[in-house]
Design a protein around this motif. Structure first.
Motif, mmCIF file in Angstrom:
data_model
loop_
_atom_site.group_PDB
_atom_site.id
_atom_site.type_symbol
_atom_site.label_atom_id
_atom_site.label_comp_id
_atom_site.label_asym_id
_atom_site.label_seq_id
_atom_site.Cartn_x
_atom_site.Cartn_y
_atom_site.Cartn_z
ATOM 1 N N ILE A 70 -45.718 -18.599 25.199
ATOM 2 C CA ILE A 70 -46.557 -18.560 26.526
ATOM 3 C C ILE A 70 -45.775 -17.478 27.480
ATOM 4 O O ILE A 70 -46.648 -16.576 28.013
ATOM 5 C CB ILE A 70 -46.497 -19.964 26.915
ATOM 6 N N ASN A 71 -44.558 -17.479 27.335
ATOM 7 C CA ASN A 71 -43.956 -16.201 27.960
ATOM 8 C C ASN A 71 -44.272 -14.863 27.762
ATOM 9 O O ASN A 71 -44.456 -14.188 28.486
ATOM 10 C CB ASN A 71 -42.342 -16.577 27.963
ATOM 11 N N ALA A 72 -44.242 -14.929 26.098
ATOM 12 C CA ALA A 72 -44.451 -13.435 25.573
ATOM 13 C C ALA A 72 -45.918 -13.189 25.711
ATOM 14 O O ALA A 72 -46.274 -11.932 26.103
ATOM 15 C CB ALA A 72 -44.183 -13.802 24.103
ATOM 16 N N LEU A 73 -47.067 -14.117 25.930
ATOM 17 C CA LEU A 73 -48.164 -13.695 26.052
ATOM 18 C C LEU A 73 -48.487 -13.314 27.099
ATOM 19 O O LEU A 73 -49.479 -12.131 27.481
ATOM 20 C CB LEU A 73 -49.047 -14.952 25.396
ATOM 21 N N PHE A 74 -48.024 -13.965 28.401
ATOM 22 C CA PHE A 74 -48.648 -13.926 29.529
ATOM 23 C C PHE A 74 -47.819 -13.438 30.715
ATOM 24 O O PHE A 74 -48.093 -12.895 31.756
ATOM 25 C CB PHE A 74 -49.258 -15.384 30.181
ATOM 26 N N PHE A 75 -46.425 -13.660 30.544
ATOM 27 C CA PHE A 75 -45.711 -13.668 31.820
ATOM 28 C C PHE A 75 -44.232 -12.492 31.746
ATOM 29 O O PHE A 75 -43.382 -12.678 32.249
ATOM 30 C CB PHE A 75 -45.010 -14.964 32.158
ATOM 31 N N GLY A 79 -40.283 -9.759 33.646
ATOM 32 C CA GLY A 79 -38.886 -9.356 33.209
ATOM 33 C C GLY A 79 -37.890 -10.620 32.974
ATOM 34 O O GLY A 79 -36.684 -10.286 32.611
ATOM 35 N N VAL A 80 -38.433 -11.686 33.116
ATOM 36 C CA VAL A 80 -37.327 -12.852 32.905
ATOM 37 C C VAL A 80 -38.238 -13.913 31.651
ATOM 38 O O VAL A 80 -39.271 -14.024 31.587
ATOM 39 C CB VAL A 80 -36.935 -13.741 34.212
ATOM 40 N N ARG A 81 -37.341 -15.078 31.352
ATOM 41 C CA ARG A 81 -38.001 -15.832 30.646
ATOM 42 C C ARG A 81 -38.331 -16.949 31.509
ATOM 43 O O ARG A 81 -37.811 -17.905 31.998
ATOM 44 C CB ARG A 81 -36.799 -16.495 29.377
ATOM 45 N N LEU A 82 -39.665 -16.628 32.062
ATOM 46 C CA LEU A 82 -40.232 -17.604 33.394
ATOM 47 C C LEU A 82 -40.099 -19.133 33.009
ATOM 48 O O LEU A 82 -39.610 -19.852 33.824
ATOM 49 C CB LEU A 82 -41.632 -17.205 33.473
ATOM 50 N N LEU A 83 -40.730 -19.571 31.817
ATOM 51 C CA LEU A 83 -40.880 -21.038 31.611
ATOM 52 C C LEU A 83 -39.634 -21.359 30.944
ATOM 53 O O LEU A 83 -39.263 -20.629 29.769
ATOM 54 C CB LEU A 83 -42.139 -21.342 30.824
ATOM 55 N N PRO A 84 -38.958 -22.404 31.146
ATOM 56 C CA PRO A 84 -37.735 -22.849 30.254
ATOM 57 C C PRO A 84 -38.003 -23.060 28.546
ATOM 58 O O PRO A 84 -38.661 -23.794 28.306
ATOM 59 C CB PRO A 84 -37.126 -24.083 30.852
ATOM 60 N N LYS A 312 -40.183 -14.681 20.186
ATOM 61 C CA LYS A 312 -38.751 -14.295 20.926
ATOM 62 C C LYS A 312 -38.743 -12.956 20.894
ATOM 63 O O LYS A 312 -38.348 -12.140 21.833
ATOM 64 C CB LYS A 312 -37.622 -14.736 20.183
ATOM 65 N N GLN A 313 -38.914 -12.258 19.882
ATOM 66 C CA GLN A 313 -38.676 -10.750 19.699
ATOM 67 C C GLN A 313 -39.959 -9.907 20.259
ATOM 68 O O GLN A 313 -39.792 -9.071 21.051
ATOM 69 C CB GLN A 313 -39.030 -10.152 18.155
ATOM 70 N N ALA A 314 -41.187 -10.524 20.638
ATOM 71 C CA ALA A 314 -42.395 -9.994 21.341
ATOM 72 C C ALA A 314 -41.912 -9.949 22.751
ATOM 73 O O ALA A 314 -42.223 -8.773 23.439
ATOM 74 C CB ALA A 314 -43.639 -10.835 21.019
ATOM 75 N N LEU A 315 -41.223 -11.241 23.390
ATOM 76 C CA LEU A 315 -40.893 -11.120 24.651
ATOM 77 C C LEU A 315 -39.922 -10.166 25.126
ATOM 78 O O LEU A 315 -39.878 -9.454 26.034
ATOM 79 C CB LEU A 315 -40.445 -12.406 25.154
#
Length: 653
Positions: A70-75, A79-84, A312-315
């Protein structure tokens, strides 16, 4: 960006649809053709369009990298890992992420509310029952810190966990001694709102944690997941399809697909665990392809609906703007799937809803206006060919018109009689499907379920309520079919006896809803029996299951009543409009012929008047054609299969 651009285009297209509804409503008002019933129907369409959102649900067992995806697709742009999503910090409660005009916040529903009978939907209407944390949308770090609450847990006694429906002896491993306390989530559900561009365009993200959470919250499986437009089932490449993955797939995900309204895809995450410096790129590709083939066989899905990637790598690639790493992560193929297949399907469904709602009215209005324009042009042609010195010709035309007037008056009497019969039948139809009747049945049997202390007793009460609701719907189907037959006969009669053959009766049926209602009850039974060895034998969760099913059944039957009311309100309107226009044209023609007969010099003047009368009718026609073009015009951005042809839309009913 491709998905964001498509979502923005989708939002703009919805705005055009809303404009078409508004313009048609304004057109009806301008020419004094609007009725209360038609206005209510158009307002309902407008509200539904305005509140429509596109939901993407993410389903996975713990530690599959779902939140990282979800972080990689949308957020990633934060610049951060928004959702834990760090190791050991997994999301513990179902989470909905969206944009709300009320502002930026996270609302958390305490786990203890599971002891109440209220559903999640009902709790959403009671904001005071939630813990609210304000978010600073301009500070990703503050939001990141606030989102840590999503992974909050606490220890409670086994007895308390059982009381909450979150513990069962079968959860213990063979030979284990029952612990004194267990870890449970602090929160039952989370709602997150902030003004992210995708969320502002109507995207809703549903993050569902683990098999046990789905098993203990029937509303998630039976209501929220089926309501999503896309469901992404996430696996991990380093573990393959485990037993718990398979349980989740079979009990909660498999079966959601097969509907045009929903797409189900499988994401095989963590392919970076297969990357090996000692192996060639071709070797890694073969290894990934082998995993995809094996997963497709196990889950019985098409290989092209499995998306191997590394979230992980996409983010990391998006944050560092590393195009090579982003390509290697393989995220783009999933983004393209969401941007094309899912979005295109959603457009088609929404367009169909709008054209079914107002398509027949719009088509009928256009038919009436075109007919009026043709009649005026016919009159003009007659007058231009008329020899003002030939009184016999004028007299003949007047006799013909008076004959038409007599036929018209006869058709009015016939129509009034038909409308009275239809009104009585429509009243009966709406009484049979009355929401009050439905609610009384549900209320009566809900008391029986609450009074029962056994699963068997609750099941019998549930069967009784569904039998009664099915009987109401069955009776409604019969009355609706009879009413449709009556409407068809009225249209046929007017076509045969009064020359209104260019109009078609609006078609309507509720037979398909019988299958929907039966499937709903069966879904509940399948869910209950599939979980019989775990949490679902607990009285609390069984009760929540049945409350969820009854809530869906009630909503479905109320929707059927509303659709039936909308149809009955417009079923005869094409004839009403045609009769009114016919009356106006006959009276206009008689007035012109009388003047010409009385004063031979007035012929040219009457021709000029008729030409002036024709001009506004042609403007009306152009206005309606522009509204129709507004609905149809979007088709250029879709493939031909995604949108019906123009002629189809013009007569949709």
């Amino acid at each position: 960006m491709h998905f964001q651009q498509q979502l923005q285009a989708y939002g703009q297209w919805k705005t055009r649809l809303a404009d078409a509804i508004d313009q048609y409503h304004a057109w009806l008002k301008k020419y004094d053709l609007a009725t209360t019933e038609v206005e209510e129907m158009l307002f309902g369409l407008r509200r539904n369009l305005q509140s429509e959102r596109m939901t993407i649900a993410f389903v996975a067992e713990f530690s599959r990298g779902k939140t990282e995806l979800i972080n990689a697709l949308f957020f990633a742009e934060t610049g951060v890992r928004l959702l834990p999503s760090t190791p050991g910090r997994t999301t513990m409660c179902p989470t909905e992420i969206f944009h709300d005009q009320e502002g930026s916040y996270i609302r958390l529903l305490p786990i203890e509310t599971r002891l109440d009978n209220a559903s999640l939907s009902e709790y959403k209407e009671q904001p005071e029952r939630w813990l609210k944390i304000d978010l600073d949308a301009g500070s990703p770090l503050q939001m990141q810190e606030a989102f840590q609450e999503l992974v909050a847990v606490k220890r409670v006694s086994v007895a308390e966990a059982k009381r909450l429906g979150l513990y069962h002896e079968d959860m213990e491993r063979g030979g284990d001694i029952q612990p004194d306390s267990v870890e449970i989530p602090c929160w039952r559900h989370a709602l997150i709102s902030f003004p992210h561009p995708l969320l502002q365009e109507g995207l809703v993200i549903l993050d569902t944690p683990g098999l046990n959470a789905l098993g203990s919250e029937p509303e998630l499986t039976l209501s929220m997941l089926p309501s999503a437009q896309a469901v992404l089932f996430v696996l991990a490449a380093d573990t393959g399809v485990t037993k718990s993955d398979m349980d989740m797939w079979q009990k909660h995900v498999h079966g959601l697909d097969g509907s045009q309204q929903r797409h189900v895809a499988v994401v095989m995450n963590k392919i970076d665990t297969l990357w090996d410096d000692l192996q060639t790129d071709d070797g890694i590709d073969r290894s990934i392809h082998s995993q995809v083939t094996e997963t497709a066989k196990i889950l019985k899905v098409q290989e092209d609906l499995i998306f191997p990637l590394s979230a992980k790598q996409a983010l990391l690639a998006k944050v560092k703007r590393d195009d090579a790493l982003l390509e290697k992560s393989r995220l783009k193929r999933l983004e393209n799937y969401l941007a094309t297949d899912v979005m295109r399907s959603r457009r088609g469904i929404l367009r169909k809803a709008v054209t079914q709602g107002m398509g027949h009215l719009l088509s009928e209005s256009l038919t009436v206006v075109r007919s009026e324009a043709e009649q005026l042009q016919k009159q003009l042609k007659e007058l231009r060919q008329l020899d003002s010195k030939n009184s016999d010709m004028t007299t003949q035309l007047m006799e013909e018109t008076r004959a038409q007037q007599a036929k018209y008056l006869k058709s009015v009497d016939s129509f009034q009689a038909s409308r009275r019969v239809f009104a009585m039948q429509a009243k009966r139809m709406l009484e049979v499907l009355s929401p009050k009747r439905v609610d009384e049945v549900i209320k009566k049997h809900t008391r029986s379920m609450e009074a029962s202390f056994t699963t068997y007793g609750m099941k019998q009460a549930m069967k009784a309520v569904f039998d009664e609701l099915a009987a109401i719907l069955g009776e409604g189907v019969g009355v609706v079919d009879d009413t449709q037959g009556l409407v068809n006969n009225i249209y046929h009669k007017f076509a045969e006896e009064h020359g209104y053959g260019d109009l078609q009766a609006p078609m309507f049926s509720i037979r398909d809803y019988q299958v929907t209602l039966a499937d709903l009850f069966q879904e509940g039974e399948n869910f209950r029996t599939s979980m019989s060895s775990t949490l679902m034998e607990q009285h609390l969760v069984i009760q929540k299951l049945y409350v969820t099913i009854l809530s869906k059944a009630r909503k479905l039957l109320h929707q059927i009543h509303q659709e039936t009311a909308n149809w009955s309100a417009v079923a005869l309107s094409p004839l009403v409009h045609q009769i009114k226009e016919h009356k106006k044209l006959i009276e206009q023609r008689l007035a012109v012929l009388r003047k010409v007969n009385q004063s031979k010099e007035s012929l040219e003047g009457e021709i000029e008047k008729l030409e002036r009368s024709l001009a506004p009718v042609q403007i009306q026609q152009q206005e309606l054609e522009a509204i129709l073009a507004l609905i149809e015009g979007e088709g250029a951005s879709e493939t031909p299969s995604a949108s019906p042809p123009a002629a189809e839309i013009a007569v949709a009913s």
